[in-house]
Design a protein around this motif. Sequence first.
Motif, PDB file in Angstrom:
ATOM      1  N   ASP A 325     -14.786  40.740  37.219  1.00  0.00           N
ATOM      2  CA  ASP A 325     -13.449  41.333  37.338  1.00  0.00           C
ATOM      3  C   ASP A 325     -13.446  42.716  36.693  1.00  0.00           C
ATOM      4  OD1 ASP A 325     -13.904  39.895  34.934  1.00  0.00           O
ATOM      5  OD2 ASP A 325     -11.777  40.038  34.423  1.00  0.00           O
ATOM      6  N   LEU A 326     -13.029  43.704  37.456  1.00  0.00           N
ATOM      7  CA  LEU A 326     -12.865  45.046  36.898  1.00  0.00           C
ATOM      8  C   LEU A 326     -11.668  45.090  35.960  1.00  0.00           C
ATOM      9  CD1 LEU A 326     -13.451  47.304  40.019  1.00  0.00           C
ATOM     10  CD2 LEU A 326     -14.974  47.018  38.071  1.00  0.00           C
ATOM     11  N   PHE A 327     -10.638  44.329  36.311  1.00  0.00           N
ATOM     12  CA  PHE A 327      -9.379  44.352  35.555  1.00  0.00           C
ATOM     13  C   PHE A 327      -8.689  43.001  35.713  1.00  0.00           C
ATOM     14  CE2 PHE A 327      -4.755  44.841  35.526  1.00  0.00           C
ATOM     15  CZ  PHE A 327      -4.534  45.558  34.361  1.00  0.00           C
ATOM     16  N   THR A 328      -8.182  42.454  34.611  1.00  0.00           N
ATOM     17  CA  THR A 328      -7.447  41.186  34.660  1.00  0.00           C
ATOM     18  C   THR A 328      -6.213  41.274  33.775  1.00  0.00           C
ATOM     19  OG1 THR A 328      -9.381  39.818  35.155  1.00  0.00           O
ATOM     20  CG2 THR A 328      -7.526  38.718  34.110  1.00  0.00           C
ATOM     21  N   LYS A 329      -5.106  40.794  34.291  1.00  0.00           N
ATOM     22  CA  LYS A 329      -3.852  40.726  33.529  1.00  0.00           C
ATOM     23  C   LYS A 329      -3.399  39.272  33.485  1.00  0.00           C
ATOM     24  CE  LYS A 329       0.731  42.878  33.141  1.00  0.00           C
ATOM     25  NZ  LYS A 329       1.599  41.688  33.045  1.00  0.00           N
ATOM     26  N   ILE A 330      -3.088  38.790  32.293  1.00  0.00           N
ATOM     27  CA  ILE A 330      -2.621  37.416  32.123  1.00  0.00           C
ATOM     28  C   ILE A 330      -1.248  37.450  31.458  1.00  0.00           C
ATOM     29  CG2 ILE A 330      -3.129  35.125  31.204  1.00  0.00           C
ATOM     30  CD1 ILE A 330      -6.052  35.883  31.031  1.00  0.00           C
ATOM     31  N   ASP A 331      -0.292  36.759  32.061  1.00  0.00           N
ATOM     32  CA  ASP A 331       1.068  36.652  31.508  1.00  0.00           C
ATOM     33  C   ASP A 331       1.314  35.225  31.054  1.00  0.00           C
ATOM     34  OD1 ASP A 331       2.193  39.368  32.074  1.00  0.00           O
ATOM     35  OD2 ASP A 331       1.677  38.796  34.127  1.00  0.00           O
ATOM     36  N   PHE A 332       1.861  35.090  29.851  1.00  0.00           N
ATOM     37  CA  PHE A 332       2.160  33.781  29.272  1.00  0.00           C
ATOM     38  C   PHE A 332       3.667  33.617  29.099  1.00  0.00           C
ATOM     39  CE2 PHE A 332      -2.066  34.894  27.809  1.00  0.00           C
ATOM     40  CZ  PHE A 332      -2.786  33.721  27.920  1.00  0.00           C
ATOM     41  N   GLN A 333       4.108  32.394  29.295  1.00  0.00           N
ATOM     42  CA  GLN A 333       5.498  32.053  28.989  1.00  0.00           C
ATOM     43  C   GLN A 333       5.508  30.928  27.960  1.00  0.00           C
ATOM     44  OE1 GLN A 333       7.903  30.871  32.322  1.00  0.00           O
ATOM     45  NE2 GLN A 333       9.632  30.252  31.052  1.00  0.00           N
ATOM     46  N   TYR A 334       6.170  31.175  26.829  1.00  0.00           N
ATOM     47  CA  TYR A 334       6.347  30.175  25.780  1.00  0.00           C
ATOM     48  C   TYR A 334       7.784  29.652  25.812  1.00  0.00           C
ATOM     49  CZ  TYR A 334       1.850  31.413  23.614  1.00  0.00           C
ATOM     50  OH  TYR A 334       0.525  31.599  23.354  1.00  0.00           O
ATOM     51  N   GLU A 335       8.070  28.704  24.955  1.00  0.00           N
ATOM     52  CA  GLU A 335       9.431  28.147  24.883  1.00  0.00           C
ATOM     53  C   GLU A 335      10.450  29.226  24.584  1.00  0.00           C
ATOM     54  OE1 GLU A 335      12.103  25.293  25.473  1.00  0.00           O
ATOM     55  OE2 GLU A 335       9.959  24.823  25.457  1.00  0.00           O
ATOM     56  N   ASN A 336      10.119  30.117  23.644  1.00  0.00           N
ATOM     57  CA  ASN A 336      11.073  31.167  23.256  1.00  0.00           C
ATOM     58  C   ASN A 336      10.417  32.535  23.162  1.00  0.00           C
ATOM     59  OD1 ASN A 336      13.532  29.530  22.736  1.00  0.00           O
ATOM     60  ND2 ASN A 336      12.230  28.568  21.185  1.00  0.00           N
ATOM     61  N   ALA A 337       9.368  32.755  23.945  1.00  0.00           N
ATOM     62  CA  ALA A 337       8.681  34.044  23.866  1.00  0.00           C
ATOM     63  C   ALA A 337       7.836  34.267  25.116  1.00  0.00           C
ATOM     64  CB  ALA A 337       7.806  34.104  22.620  1.00  0.00           C
ATOM     65  N   VAL A 338       7.383  35.494  25.278  1.00  0.00           N
ATOM     66  CA  VAL A 338       6.457  35.833  26.355  1.00  0.00           C
ATOM     67  C   VAL A 338       5.313  36.647  25.757  1.00  0.00           C
ATOM     68  CG1 VAL A 338       8.182  35.801  28.185  1.00  0.00           C
ATOM     69  CG2 VAL A 338       7.755  37.921  26.932  1.00  0.00           C
ATOM     70  N   ALA A 339       4.215  36.716  26.498  1.00  0.00           N
ATOM     71  CA  ALA A 339       3.070  37.484  26.032  1.00  0.00           C
ATOM     72  C   ALA A 339       2.244  37.923  27.234  1.00  0.00           C
ATOM     73  CB  ALA A 339       2.211  36.651  25.081  1.00  0.00           C
ATOM     74  N   SER A 340       1.419  38.943  27.020  1.00  0.00           N
ATOM     75  CA  SER A 340       0.542  39.384  28.098  1.00  0.00           C
ATOM     76  C   SER A 340      -0.693  40.053  27.524  1.00  0.00           C
ATOM     77  CB  SER A 340       1.265  40.364  29.028  1.00  0.00           C
ATOM     78  OG  SER A 340       1.487  41.603  28.380  1.00  0.00           O
ATOM     79  N   ILE A 341      -1.784  39.965  28.273  1.00  0.00           N
ATOM     80  CA  ILE A 341      -2.989  40.729  27.940  1.00  0.00           C
ATOM     81  C   ILE A 341      -3.440  41.500  29.178  1.00  0.00           C
ATOM     82  CG2 ILE A 341      -3.721  39.017  26.233  1.00  0.00           C
ATOM     83  CD1 ILE A 341      -6.052  38.323  28.193  1.00  0.00           C
ATOM     84  N   LYS A 342      -4.029  42.652  28.945  1.00  0.00           N
ATOM     85  CA  LYS A 342      -4.715  43.411  29.984  1.00  0.00           C
ATOM     86  C   LYS A 342      -6.126  43.650  29.481  1.00  0.00           C
ATOM     87  CE  LYS A 342      -0.568  46.004  31.355  1.00  0.00           C
ATOM     88  NZ  LYS A 342       0.042  47.364  31.380  1.00  0.00           N
ATOM     89  N   VAL A 343      -7.117  43.233  30.265  1.00  0.00           N
ATOM     90  CA  VAL A 343      -8.509  43.426  29.868  1.00  0.00           C
ATOM     91  C   VAL A 343      -9.267  44.038  31.033  1.00  0.00           C
ATOM     92  CG1 VAL A 343      -8.503  41.555  28.185  1.00  0.00           C
ATOM     93  CG2 VAL A 343      -9.131  41.069  30.545  1.00  0.00           C
ATOM     94  N   ALA A 344     -10.211  44.921  30.731  1.00  0.00           N
ATOM     95  CA  ALA A 344     -10.935  45.584  31.817  1.00  0.00           C
ATOM     96  C   ALA A 344     -12.270  46.134  31.363  1.00  0.00           C
ATOM     97  CB  ALA A 344     -10.089  46.721  32.390  1.00  0.00           C
ATOM     98  N   ASN A 345     -13.254  46.038  32.250  1.00  0.00           N
ATOM     99  CA  ASN A 345     -14.534  46.714  32.076  1.00  0.00           C
ATOM    100  C   ASN A 345     -14.730  47.781  33.143  1.00  0.00           C
ATOM    101  OD1 ASN A 345     -15.656  45.755  29.756  1.00  0.00           O
ATOM    102  ND2 ASN A 345     -16.820  44.113  30.730  1.00  0.00           N
ATOM    103  N   GLY A 346     -13.687  48.017  33.945  1.00  0.00           N
ATOM    104  CA  GLY A 346     -13.818  49.020  34.980  1.00  0.00           C
ATOM    105  C   GLY A 346     -12.561  49.826  35.210  1.00  0.00           C
ATOM    106  N   VAL A 347     -11.560  49.593  34.371  1.00  0.00           N
ATOM    107  CA  VAL A 347     -10.291  50.326  34.447  1.00  0.00           C
ATOM    108  C   VAL A 347      -9.912  50.714  33.028  1.00  0.00           C
ATOM    109  CG1 VAL A 347      -7.841  50.196  35.056  1.00  0.00           C
ATOM    110  CG2 VAL A 347      -9.544  49.070  36.505  1.00  0.00           C
ATOM    111  N   LYS A 348      -9.444  51.929  32.832  1.00  0.00           N
ATOM    112  CA  LYS A 348      -9.124  52.390  31.484  1.00  0.00           C
ATOM    113  C   LYS A 348      -7.611  52.441  31.272  1.00  0.00           C
ATOM    114  CE  LYS A 348     -10.407  53.696  27.424  1.00  0.00           C
ATOM    115  NZ  LYS A 348     -11.037  52.710  26.556  1.00  0.00           N
TER     116      LYS A 348
END
Length: 440
Positions: A325-348
Motif C-alpha cells: 500500500d502506498l497510502f492507507t487511512k484508517i478511521d475508528f469509532q469509539y463509544e464517545n470518540a473518534v480517531a484516525s491514522i494516515k500512513v504511507a510509504n509512497g505519499v507525503k
Amino acid sequence: MKKVITYGTYDLFHYGHQRLLERAKKLGDYLIVGVTADDFDKKRGKINVQQSLMERIESVRATGLADEIIIEEYEGQKIDDIKRLGIDIFTVGSDWVGYFDYLKEYCDVIYLERTEGVSSSDLRAEKRSINLGLIGEGNVLNKFYEESKFVNGIEVNAILVPNHNERKSYENQELLLTDDFDELLSVVDAVFIISHPSQHYSDIKKALSHKKHVLCESPIALNQADFDELKQMADENNLILMDSIKTAYSTAYNRLLLLLKGGKIGEIYSVDATCTSLREYEDNSWNSITSWAPTALLPIFQILGTDYKNKTINSLTLDENQNFDLFTKIDFQYENAVASIKVANGVKSEGELIISGTEGYAFVPAPWWKTDYFELRFENQEDNKKYFYQLDGEGIRYELVAFAKSIELSRNNAYIDYKVSKAICKIIEDFENKDVNFIK
C-alpha cells in the motif's frame, strides 16, 4: 536552626551513600535530601538507573538521616530550593569540586570526600551483562547497535545481517557476524528482531524455543492467533517478549500521556496521527501498514483504548496482489470518540499528532514520533503551554534499558502493554485478509 541540603540519584543505595549522608547531617540541624527524578536523570544522560524513583526515595528514607526528602525535577532547581527553603549549607561529594561554586552566592558550599572503592556505577558494572543478538537489516538495526553502547547491562555480541553489503559496516567490530540463526542463538541471552514482518512469527518462535528473551520491531505477528501463541510460549518459559515501538519511550511522549490522563485538555474526543515517508518500492519492502501503522496506532490505543466499536480501512495499492500500500487511512469509532491514522510509504503528508479535548487540544509537530516538543493549546491563547524534553537516540536507549530491567526482574517492564500489541496485530491481520476498501 542551620539547614543543610544535598542531592543525588541514590541508585542501588550503598555504604558510600550512607557515609555521605551521615557527614552531611553533621553539618547542621536539619537535612534535606533531593532525589533526582527519572526524567531529570534521563535529560542529564543518566539512563542506567536501575531503581525507580520511589525505590530510591525509600532507600534514603530508611536511613533515618533525612529530615525532609524532595524531588529534583528540573535544571536550575537547586537555586530555587535554596532560596525557598532557607538553606544555609549546600553539600555534595568531592567529585563535584568547583562545579557548584556558583551556589556560593546563595549559601555556603561544602564538598565532602567520598568513600573510596564503592559507587553505583561499579555495582551496576559488576552485574553480568546481557548478551544481545541483533537480527535483520536496515538503518534501525544499526541505530540499535550504536544506542546499545550507552546502556549499562547490555552488550551486543552477535549480529545476523542477510545483506552482505550491510554486514561490511560491522566487520571491524568485535562481533560474531553470521547468517546462521542457530549460531547466533548459541551465544546470546536475548535478541532484537527487525527482520521482514512476514518472518517475525517464525523468528520469535525460534528464539523463544531456544529460551532467549525477545524484543521485536512491531508488529510482533501478522495475526492475533500467532501473537497469542508467542505470548503463551514466552509466559510458559518465563521469558520476556516485548513489542518495539521506540516512540513509546520518548520522554516528551510519556509526559504528554500523563498530562492528558490528568485532564489537562478535558475529555478527549478525537485522536489523529499521521506517519509518512517517501521510499522506493522494492521486492520484499515493508509496506505502509507494517512500516507505520504500529507507531500511528500507539497514541490511539494508549489514549482511547483498544475496544473501538468499528473501523474502516481505505488503501491505495501499488501491486496487483494489493500487498503493498502506498497510502492507507484508517478511521475508528469509539463509544464517545473518534480517531484516525494516515500512513504511507509512497505519499507525503505533514506528520503531526493532534489530540482534541473539551477544554483544548494537544499539538505535536512533525515528525511527532521523534518529538522533543509539544504544545497544549486553548481557546484563550494566553493559556497555551509549550513543553520541551530532550530526546536521545529516538527513545531506543530507554527502550533497551526497559528490556534489560524486564529480564533482570523477570517481569515485563515495557511501556506498551500486551492488549495494545495484540490490537496492532489485529489491524495488520485485517489488512492481510483484505478487509479493506482498495483504491487502485
